[in-house]
Design an enzyme around this catalytic site. Structure first.
Site, PDB file in Angstrom:
ATOM      1  N   CYS A  40       0.866  -1.178   0.000  1.00  9.70           N
ATOM      2  CA  CYS A  40       0.000   0.000   0.000  1.00  9.70           C
ATOM      3  C   CYS A  40       0.904   1.230   0.000  1.00  9.70           C
ATOM      4  CB  CYS A  40      -0.985  -0.019   1.171  1.00  9.70           C
ATOM      5  SG  CYS A  40      -0.259   0.195   2.816  1.00  9.70           S
ATOM      6  N   ASN A  46       2.378   1.512   4.375  1.00 11.03           N
ATOM      7  CA  ASN A  46       2.620   0.245   5.063  1.00 11.03           C
ATOM      8  C   ASN A  46       2.300   0.310   6.554  1.00 11.03           C
ATOM      9  OD1 ASN A  46       5.356  -2.012   5.744  1.00 11.03           O
ATOM     10  ND2 ASN A  46       3.346  -2.556   4.965  1.00 11.03           N
ATOM     11  N   CYS A 103      -1.453   0.628   7.331  1.00  9.30           N
ATOM     12  CA  CYS A 103      -2.890   0.323   7.418  1.00  9.30           C
ATOM     13  C   CYS A 103      -3.240  -0.931   6.624  1.00  9.30           C
ATOM     14  CB  CYS A 103      -3.737   1.498   6.933  1.00  9.30           C
ATOM     15  SG  CYS A 103      -3.567   3.021   7.902  1.00  9.30           S
ATOM     16  N   ARG A 104      -3.365  -0.789   5.318  1.00  5.56           N
ATOM     17  CA  ARG A 104      -3.894  -1.870   4.484  1.00  5.56           C
ATOM     18  C   ARG A 104      -2.933  -3.032   4.289  1.00  5.56           C
ATOM     19  NH1 ARG A 104      -5.340   1.742  -0.525  1.00  5.56           N
ATOM     20  NH2 ARG A 104      -3.403   2.678   0.203  1.00  5.56           N
ATOM     21  N   SER A 105      -1.711  -2.750   3.867  1.00  5.07           N
ATOM     22  CA  SER A 105      -0.798  -3.866   3.565  1.00  5.07           C
ATOM     23  C   SER A 105      -0.385  -4.656   4.802  1.00  5.07           C
ATOM     24  CB  SER A 105       0.403  -3.407   2.743  1.00  5.07           C
ATOM     25  OG  SER A 105       1.139  -2.415   3.396  1.00  5.07           O
ATOM     26  N   ASP A 108      -8.271   3.412   1.366  1.00  5.20           N
ATOM     27  CA  ASP A 108      -7.323   3.764   2.420  1.00  5.20           C
ATOM     28  C   ASP A 108      -8.113   4.286   3.628  1.00  5.20           C
ATOM     29  OD1 ASP A 108      -5.264   4.628   4.030  1.00  5.20           O
ATOM     30  OD2 ASP A 108      -4.210   5.684   2.426  1.00  5.20           O
TER      31      ASP A 108
END
Length: 170
Positions: A18, A21, A23-25, A133
């Site tokens: 993401c 690095n 939140c999402r990934s 995001d």
């Protein structure tokens, strides 16, 4: 004459990517790692995450990411790092969270664009969509991201296992 045993185990390396690095990934990495371990397939996978930007290198995931993971019984996560050129050599699959991450990875100097895909494209129900995001949102937004990644990583595990002929050995 004795039999020779082949101890080689198919291993697949995956990198979730993401922007920062945090939140999402890292959520995708943690959810996928948990699924792989639960399935008894952890010796078949190398799993990591990274960001295209360097703002959070060395940081823990966002506190809302950690809370969401813990709410779902997942207590492992890694520190943020930035994508490196060697990631394109070391990883078989790079999963981007959105179109901007996808574009950044596909334009990477000496990158291997054929290894890069949108994670939600691996699930027929979300093909063509992006993982939003949640950084500027609230806990609900992190939960929404978790739900998307939970479903997508189910599909990734099934499809990668088939693609690389990985079977449960436990």
């Amino acid at each position: 004459m004795g039999h020779r045993l082949n101890y080689s185990v198919p291993q697949v390396s995956v990198l979730f990517v993401c922007l920062g690095n945090i939140c999402r990934s890292p959520m995708a990495e943690s959810v996928f790692r948990h699924k792989v371990q639960t399935a008894g397939l952890d010796h078949h996978f190398r799993i990591d995450s990274a960001g295209t930007g360097n703002w959070h290198v060395g940081d823990n995931p966002d506190h809302r990411t950690i809370r969401t993971l813990r709410d779902h019984g997942i207590h492992q996560y890694s520190r943020a790092r930035q994508v490196r050129s060697q990631d394109f050599e070391e990883f078989d699959h790079l999963f981007a969270m959105d179109d901007m991450n996808l574009s950044d990875l596909r334009r990477w100097p000496d990158g291997k664009a054929e290894k890069v895909s949108l994670i939600l494209d691996w699930d027929a129900a979300t093909k063509g969509e992006f993982v939003p995001d949640p950084y500027y949102g609230d806990q609900k937004d992190f939960e929404q991201v978790y739900q998307l990644l939970d479903r997508a990583t189910d599909e990734v595990l099934v499809k990668l296992s088939r693609m690389h002929e990985i079977t449960r050995t436990k």
